[in-house]
Scaffold this motif. Structure first.
Motif, PDB file in Angstrom:
ATOM      1  N   SER A   6     -37.257  -3.999  12.131  1.00  0.00           N
ATOM      2  CA  SER A   6     -37.294  -5.412  12.475  1.00  0.00           C
ATOM      3  C   SER A   6     -36.131  -5.732  13.395  1.00  0.00           C
ATOM      4  O   SER A   6     -35.227  -4.925  13.586  1.00  0.00           O
ATOM      5  CB  SER A   6     -37.209  -6.270  11.211  1.00  0.00           C
ATOM      6  OG  SER A   6     -35.948  -6.107  10.609  1.00  0.00           O
ATOM      7  N   ALA A  10     -33.408 -10.902  12.083  1.00  0.00           N
ATOM      8  CA  ALA A  10     -34.521 -11.383  11.262  1.00  0.00           C
ATOM      9  C   ALA A  10     -34.126 -11.368   9.786  1.00  0.00           C
ATOM     10  O   ALA A  10     -33.391 -10.495   9.335  1.00  0.00           O
ATOM     11  CB  ALA A  10     -35.749 -10.509  11.481  1.00  0.00           C
ATOM     12  N   PHE A  15     -39.906  -9.797   5.867  1.00  0.00           N
ATOM     13  CA  PHE A  15     -40.493  -8.470   5.946  1.00  0.00           C
ATOM     14  C   PHE A  15     -40.762  -7.837   4.587  1.00  0.00           C
ATOM     15  O   PHE A  15     -41.215  -6.700   4.528  1.00  0.00           O
ATOM     16  CB  PHE A  15     -39.581  -7.555   6.775  1.00  0.00           C
ATOM     17  CG  PHE A  15     -39.573  -7.935   8.218  1.00  0.00           C
ATOM     18  CD1 PHE A  15     -40.558  -7.504   9.066  1.00  0.00           C
ATOM     19  CD2 PHE A  15     -38.588  -8.759   8.710  1.00  0.00           C
ATOM     20  CE1 PHE A  15     -40.569  -7.873  10.387  1.00  0.00           C
ATOM     21  CE2 PHE A  15     -38.583  -9.147  10.040  1.00  0.00           C
ATOM     22  CZ  PHE A  15     -39.580  -8.695  10.886  1.00  0.00           C
TER      23      PHE A  15
END
Length: 135
Positions: A6, A10, A15
């Motif tokens: 990622s 983030a 996720f």
């Protein structure tokens, strides 16, 4: 089991669900692969309600102690704060296996420095490092 790459900025809760969807454990006999582990060991930092709710929705037991700030907030609310989340200290001790695996991956210079510009290229380097460690 599964690896996702990622963006560095983030947030992790974004996720968690895609990572759990990427897990596929083949069965010994015939049948579709397992996609849900029975339990998940996480660091204390990931013991926030966002993670616990996502795991609870999937029927996965969270093995993580309660964070101190969450404990204070729960106790501050009194009876409305609810019960503390269950925690198994013996199972939590086995979390170090994951930490040691990540440290072994960082032994590979290309993984530790991340000079690759493309995410798919870095992911392939991580996969190659995982294969080398597995062999």
């Amino acid at each position: 089991m599964a690896v996702l790459v990622s963006a560095g900025q983030a947030s992790d809760p974004t996720f968690l669900v895609p990572l759990l969807d990427a897990v596929r454990v083949p069965r010994v006999m015939k049948g579709r692969p397992r996609k849900r582990p029975t339990s998940l060991r996480m660091d204390r930092a990931y013991g926030a309600g966002v993670y616990r709710r996502a795991l609870r929705a999937r029927g996965i037991r969270c093995i993580c102690p309660e964070r101190e700030d969450a404990k204070k907030a729960r106790l501050k609310r009194g009876q409305r704060g609810g019960r503390p989340p269950s925690h198994n200290p013996e199972a939590y001790k086995e979390r170090n296996l994951v930490e040691r695996c990540i440290n072994r991956l960082k032994d590979f210079r290309a993984v530790a420095t991340r000079y690759d510009k493309r995410g798919w290229h870095f992911l392939s380097v991580v996969h190659i490092a995982c294969i080398v460690l597995w062999l």
